[in-house]
Design a protein around this motif. Structure first.
Motif, PDB file in Angstrom:
ATOM      1  N   ASN A  17     -54.225  58.006 -99.152  1.00 13.57           N
ATOM      2  CA  ASN A  17     -54.704  56.775 -99.771  1.00 13.57           C
ATOM      3  C   ASN A  17     -53.503  55.967-100.249  1.00 13.57           C
ATOM      4  OD1 ASN A  17     -55.775  54.809-101.499  1.00 13.57           O
ATOM      5  ND2 ASN A  17     -57.472  56.161-102.110  1.00 13.57           N
ATOM      6  N   GLU A  18     -53.474  54.686 -99.874  1.00 11.24           N
ATOM      7  CA  GLU A  18     -52.320  53.866-100.265  1.00 11.24           C
ATOM      8  C   GLU A  18     -52.158  53.769-101.768  1.00 11.24           C
ATOM      9  OE1 GLU A  18     -53.526  50.421 -98.203  1.00 11.24           O
ATOM     10  OE2 GLU A  18     -52.751  51.094 -96.267  1.00 11.24           O
ATOM     11  N   ARG A  19     -53.276  53.855-102.484  1.00  6.47           N
ATOM     12  CA  ARG A  19     -53.206  53.806-103.937  1.00  6.47           C
ATOM     13  C   ARG A  19     -52.542  55.062-104.516  1.00  6.47           C
ATOM     14  NH1 ARG A  19     -57.172  53.729-106.895  1.00  6.47           N
ATOM     15  NH2 ARG A  19     -57.031  51.865-108.177  1.00  6.47           N
ATOM     16  N   ASP A  20     -52.518  56.131-103.725  1.00  9.15           N
ATOM     17  CA  ASP A  20     -51.923  57.378-104.214  1.00  9.15           C
ATOM     18  C   ASP A  20     -50.404  57.355-104.211  1.00  9.15           C
ATOM     19  OD1 ASP A  20     -54.213  58.673-104.911  1.00  9.15           O
ATOM     20  OD2 ASP A  20     -54.440  59.745-103.008  1.00  9.15           O
ATOM     21  N   MET A  21     -49.812  56.395-103.534  1.00  6.19           N
ATOM     22  CA  MET A  21     -48.339  56.394-103.483  1.00  6.19           C
ATOM     23  C   MET A  21     -47.728  56.239-104.882  1.00  6.19           C
ATOM     24  SD  MET A  21     -47.614  57.119-100.447  1.00  6.19           S
ATOM     25  CE  MET A  21     -45.821  56.946-100.430  1.00  6.19           C
ATOM     26  N   GLN A  22     -48.394  55.474-105.737  1.00  5.63           N
ATOM     27  CA  GLN A  22     -47.863  55.264-107.080  1.00  5.63           C
ATOM     28  C   GLN A  22     -47.879  56.564-107.900  1.00  5.63           C
ATOM     29  OE1 GLN A  22     -46.107  52.803-108.036  1.00  5.63           O
ATOM     30  NE2 GLN A  22     -46.687  51.956-110.007  1.00  5.63           N
ATOM     31  N   PRO A  23     -49.017  57.254-108.017  1.00  8.50           N
ATOM     32  CA  PRO A  23     -48.958  58.538-108.749  1.00  8.50           C
ATOM     33  C   PRO A  23     -48.049  59.563-108.072  1.00  8.50           C
ATOM     34  CG  PRO A  23     -51.194  58.076-107.934  1.00  8.50           C
ATOM     35  CD  PRO A  23     -50.402  56.840-107.735  1.00  8.50           C
TER      36      PRO A  23
ATOM     37  N   THR B 104     -44.693  58.678-109.209  1.00  9.68           N
ATOM     38  CA  THR B 104     -44.558  58.911-110.655  1.00  9.68           C
ATOM     39  C   THR B 104     -44.381  60.399-110.948  1.00  9.68           C
ATOM     40  OG1 THR B 104     -45.929  56.986-111.135  1.00  9.68           O
ATOM     41  CG2 THR B 104     -45.682  58.614-112.898  1.00  9.68           C
ATOM     42  N   TYR B 105     -45.191  61.224-110.306  1.00 14.82           N
ATOM     43  CA  TYR B 105     -45.139  62.658-110.614  1.00 14.82           C
ATOM     44  C   TYR B 105     -43.878  63.306-110.028  1.00 14.82           C
ATOM     45  CZ  TYR B 105     -50.031  61.759-111.829  1.00 14.82           C
ATOM     46  OH  TYR B 105     -51.182  61.235-112.370  1.00 14.82           O
TER      47      TYR B 105
ATOM     48  N   VAL C 195     -45.043  47.593 -96.649  1.00 15.46           N
ATOM     49  CA  VAL C 195     -45.753  48.873 -96.489  1.00 15.46           C
ATOM     50  C   VAL C 195     -44.785  50.054 -96.465  1.00 15.46           C
ATOM     51  CG1 VAL C 195     -45.786  49.150 -93.973  1.00 15.46           C
ATOM     52  CG2 VAL C 195     -47.808  49.796 -95.312  1.00 15.46           C
TER      53      VAL C 195
ATOM     54  N   GLN D 215     -41.976  50.211 -98.507  1.00 17.91           N
ATOM     55  CA  GLN D 215     -41.218  50.327 -99.756  1.00 17.91           C
ATOM     56  C   GLN D 215     -41.516  51.651-100.472  1.00 17.91           C
ATOM     57  OE1 GLN D 215     -41.665  46.706-102.070  1.00 17.91           O
ATOM     58  NE2 GLN D 215     -40.920  45.416-100.419  1.00 17.91           N
TER      59      GLN D 215
ATOM     60  N   ASN E   2     -39.052  54.922-101.002  1.00 15.03           N
ATOM     61  CA  ASN E   2     -38.795  55.475-102.330  1.00 15.03           C
ATOM     62  C   ASN E   2     -39.167  56.958-102.394  1.00 15.03           C
ATOM     63  OD1 ASN E   2     -37.916  52.948-103.088  1.00 15.03           O
ATOM     64  ND2 ASN E   2     -39.870  52.350-104.022  1.00 15.03           N
TER      65      ASN E   2
ATOM     66  N   ASP F 186     -52.051  50.802-109.512  1.00 18.47           N
ATOM     67  CA  ASP F 186     -52.051  51.608-108.292  1.00 18.47           C
ATOM     68  C   ASP F 186     -52.437  50.809-107.047  1.00 18.47           C
ATOM     69  OD1 ASP F 186     -51.249  53.725-109.782  1.00 18.47           O
ATOM     70  OD2 ASP F 186     -53.185  54.753-109.793  1.00 18.47           O
TER      71      ASP F 186
ATOM     72  N   GLN G  74     -48.051  47.737-107.019  1.00 20.39           N
ATOM     73  CA  GLN G  74     -47.152  48.857-107.315  1.00 20.39           C
ATOM     74  C   GLN G  74     -45.744  48.357-107.640  1.00 20.39           C
ATOM     75  OE1 GLN G  74     -47.532  51.870-104.228  1.00 20.39           O
ATOM     76  NE2 GLN G  74     -49.733  52.080-104.553  1.00 20.39           N
TER      77      GLN G  74
ATOM     78  N   TYR H 227     -52.866  46.605 -97.369  1.00 21.71           N
ATOM     79  CA  TYR H 227     -52.032  46.153 -96.270  1.00 21.71           C
ATOM     80  C   TYR H 227     -52.881  45.663 -95.113  1.00 21.71           C
ATOM     81  CZ  TYR H 227     -48.516  48.608 -98.921  1.00 21.71           C
ATOM     82  OH  TYR H 227     -47.713  49.013 -99.923  1.00 21.71           O
TER      83      TYR H 227
END
Lengths: 363, 363, 363, 363
Positions: free
Chosen positions: A71-77, A80-81, A270, A272, A276, C267, C272, C357
């Motif tokens: 899930n693209e939204r999961d890249m942030q957590p 972070t983790y 997409v 970035q 990271n 998120d 992000q 995206y």
């Protein structure tokens, strides 16, 4: 939460009594009271707490990254983790400053009370290595036989179980291999890149022929040929397969291509977060190596050339693991295959467009 | 300092214009303007400034410590200046966090402008190594031949000159060798210590014989014998001489005895500063090794398996120096020869007394 | 780059001679040779080099962030360069460990040679503050009159010029104000959020009425009312305008809404990088404050309650700037207005979709 | 230690199960499972472990330093243990890097489960402050009334008991006051120093009169007079007594003299450890202040302007304690009273001699 004194709120929440009641220095029990044993115990208890936190973060990251489609939204957590794990590894390294205030003589004074207890028995540390992707076959053994033979059955089972679950290396490899943009429509990154690389070498050869002659030219052409061979080894699927079989590469061919693609086009929206992530995993790898190195130096200072706690070979073993237990060196090796930006193939408009946001696309 | 504007005071004092006018990014000159080259330049300029400061501190320390009789009042500045070098080495290591914000692709983009310039050519860094005590014969070579063959004549001369002057290892060895308390009046530390050590092994043998039997006893007795042999190797002057000839020890026999004496009786007033000095030198040694390790990891990240700047073998060479260029490992090895405090021989009253201050002696 | 000796490559590239020739300790020139003045000079020269690097990064960031429409591809370099500034500020703080190895007596010994030179005259540091967004009207003055009256005309002009150019605070405010998703089609974040917040307070009031009575209920209802008032102050445009006029808020109303939106829905793929930017700017702000605090403590240690170099009020002034010169406290204040995730309004499908995206949208 | 599996040795020794079984995230228990609550709990548990270690070190230091005559051999462990506390405070500060990886929204999500639990209830932290010398009358109160009113009876009793026992400030003051060398035989440091200081001011006055005239001379003479007054305030016993009564000085007059003596003649062998102790205590004081500052910034980031956990005033209170809870600012103020080395009175031969070691005295 009713009429308890306020203090108990804090104490209950953090289990302060349980935590602060868990230090039992054996030299004190034996009536010798070596002052520094308290530090030694609390230091390692704090390590175990941080280890637990690292495992807690890795578990979450692995669950998200192992999905068939991340899930693209999961890249942030995820970032972070993993970034938090990076910060914790820095703490593990920095904490050694505290332990090194202990004179080696103090360690000798309470060491005879430790029996066979040894840091090699930290099951959580072994689990961290396994969860990151260290393979049993790659492990150095403290003594001989299996690396975990001095752990109890429960810990051995936990590690064996972890070996069957996803680890960060495999999850990363799988996720990279599925990167859609590397082959999209008529676009094939790998052949575009190969063309650019070979073009670069052709230029170099032409420039050498124009400017040099004789022995100097010969040497230069040989140097260029060696440079080209390095690239051929990754462009050619068979050569990569051999390298993988011989343990020189662990990343799959597809994952290798995708990680180079991400490294090169890292500013595309997409890509970035993926870039990271690659950087963050290199940080984890480097910090684990730095911790191992720092830890080995500290052990050398405390026990010299002697055997370590638990009868281990101590310093020598620890120093040997610094390099042999590294997991993500393939990501560091990627830089070998970069070429100057001005020689890079441009992304086709229709590929680049798909890497932008819906919103901007409308505009 | 007369009617100049106030600003000029600050600028003049620090030569701000000269310092800030010294950055000439070649990719900018070439019209390509790779943003990150500025960081690369300033980073290494800061390194050279810190190197100069380290050399400045070492020179002062060496002058004081090389005296035939070290002035007791000099121990404070010696410890202050070496402690400062320790803090500077920490900065050198920590600064790499800044450089690692640079994507490897950026390095590739301006690297072609560096020509044969290479960090291996930092004469000041070579001088630090030499001033600390790294010997020419112990140096790994970047290519082949002499390690300094890619330096210019002036730098080569500076290093050769430094090799003939006192270095920290030799100054320390000489100073340790002159420690008066190791043999004072009828007191001989070495024979007292040997007696205590052998007494410890006799106790261990008796305890083993009382508690064990058969194969287990045999193994235990062999382990004890191996432990005893380690000590015999330092108690026996000839064995030590062989070890020195073979490069397993660099400290002289007298300095070895004195450093153990200082380590054991470190709380005696006259030994407090010497003990802190031994610890501080171990910190210098460990931090230099940590910097090398960290630096090698950074290079691996930036250039992968490729050749380093200036055509060097890059990462592989740098990582190899981490261990081979260490200078004070003998001090770390001392811990091998410590025994529990309860078994240590007490200092005779008349020896201990001489280690206290005049003032307290009156009381 | 032709037949020059290799050394000159390194030396030429880094201008090593120019850098290492810029230390002129005045106590040495005066024949007093205070050892520690060399450290003092090099320390501040390194500061100026790092300041130059920070300005270099800020200039690039400001150019990108001030665009009418910020290129999405620019978010990666913006974050990289600001993240680098964060790492540099950490170095500035950590370096003080080195300077604090200097005994205050040493500073007194060479201080009389400094004349009116003072760190307050660092034009680059003033420029950093201005580029970040510190306003002339918010500055504490060292003495009286304008803060820059003890700078020379050139430096004053540079600062006045910087004050007319974009600064990070304004660039951020402008960029935030243009966030399209806060009002998109029929969706209006601010009214959705207000509804959620007021619903939360209604629940709290109902829960209080159900469980409490008498004086306790009265107190609880008053506490809830105070909490609600805080939110009303940002929901109401007029109240916000008053707060801005009185200097309690500096962020514009639109930027405030957008920054809360980004914080809450961080998120979402398109948010992000913006969230990471807000965090990074808070890190810059906190690190600048930490550096000021650390620097003030160091000055207090070196000069006590005395006047600072250049006749300034020293410690007192420096400590006062720690809080008064902060720039981005509004971003820290945002947390005041967060509510638990379970109470947050969900993003409408059509808004959320636009934040993903192009590629995934196709699937 | 018999036939238990090896693992149990490590686990038993460190009480690993007890430590790792002490995390009970309430949001998880409530079925909401806020990921970051685990970090929040473990972070504060590690804080409590470090607090225990600091108290353990302080207790030992206080016992040694409170002796009527401090054993000279105790200076080494005193410095080692206080130096360790310094390193631990650095860890406490650095650890905040880990906690700041937590988005403020996450904190809001589990905060409602914390009830009235608050870091203000950490009894160990209060004990550290008291053991260092923070006085009840100097404490800011979180709410009103006594600072410890929200602690339970047991914790209140522990703090009240600690208030009656020696604290580091008083132990230091007593130990300084007994420094024998300040008045030894016919030597009186204080009058020697006063003579040197007044001589310096006489020189300044003469120089001003020779070089200046009119208004400029008048201003300069007034500035010199102000400088002289500062010194008079410490040379005069009555003025010092007034300052003490008004809370402007806490150090006794004798301790003030001794600490200046130690600062000035720090290289004398017998003063090296005392000087290092003064520096170490300043480090403790500065690091505690830095931790408070860093902690306050972190709280501001997490809760904004809102009330803290446990209903406290949060950020504002914490930031106010940074300065008001400092304990050893008198040691920082000492630098106000230093004069250049070239103007210092030389130590008489017979005083200096007593500060050297027995051994060297014989020679």
């Amino acid at each position: 939460m009713t009429d308890k004194p306020v203090w108990d709120q804090y104490g209950d929440y953090l289990q302060v009594d349980q935590i602060l009641g868990a230090q039992r220095p054996r030299s004190h029990a034996a009536g010798q009271g070596v002052h520094d044993e308290m530090l030694f115990i609390q230091f390692h208890q704090i390590y175990e707490l941080w280890f637990k936190q690292i495992l807690f973060e890795l578990d979450d990251v692995l669950a998200r990254l192992s999905a068939d489609v991340v899930n693209e939204r999961d890249m942030q957590p995820i970032l972070t983790y993993l970034g938090r794990a990076v910060e914790i590894f820095k703490q593990l390294e920095g904490m050694i400053d505290v332990l090194e205030t202990m004179p080696p003589q103090s360690f000798v004074d309470f060491r005879e009370h430790l029996g066979t207890a040894s840091g090699f028995q930290s099951a959580q540390f072994r689990l961290i290595e396994t969860r990151l992707g260290l393979q049993r076959k790659s492990r150095l053994c403290v003594f001989h036989g299996q690396f975990d033979e001095n752990l109890n059955a429960q810990s051995q089972a936990a590690i064996q179980s972890a070996e069957k679950q996803p680890n960060l290396f495999d999850a990363l490899d799988g996720w990279l291999s599925r990167t859609p943009f590397v082959n999209l429509g008529g676009y094939a990154f790998w052949s575009e890149y190969r063309t650019a690389v070979y073009g670069m070498f052709d230029q170099k050869i032409a420039a050498a022929r124009a400017a040099l002659s004789g022995e100097v030219l010969k040497n230069e052409l040989e140097a260029i040929a060696r440079g080209k061979e390095k690239f051929e080894a990754i462009f050619d699927e068979k050569q990569h397969a051999s390298a993988q079989a011989e343990g020189r590469w662990r990343l799959s061919w597809k994952a290798l291509q995708a990680s180079l693609f991400i490294t090169i086009y890292r500013d595309e929206p997409v890509l970035q977060a993926p870039y990271n992530l690659l950087k963050c995993i290199m940080d984890v790898d480097a910090l684990l190596a730095r911790w191992r190195f720092r830890h080995a130096l500290m052990v050398q200072r405390m026990v010299g050339l002697g055997v370590g706690t638990g009868g281990s070979s101590g310093y020598e073993y620890l120093m040997a693991t610094v390099q042999t237990h590294r997991i993500f060196t393939d990501l560091f090796a990627l830089s070998t295959y970069l070429i100057p930006s001005r020689l890079l193939p441009a992304l086709p408009e229709e590929v680049s467009k798909k890497m932008h946001y819906q919103y901007s696309a409308k505009a």
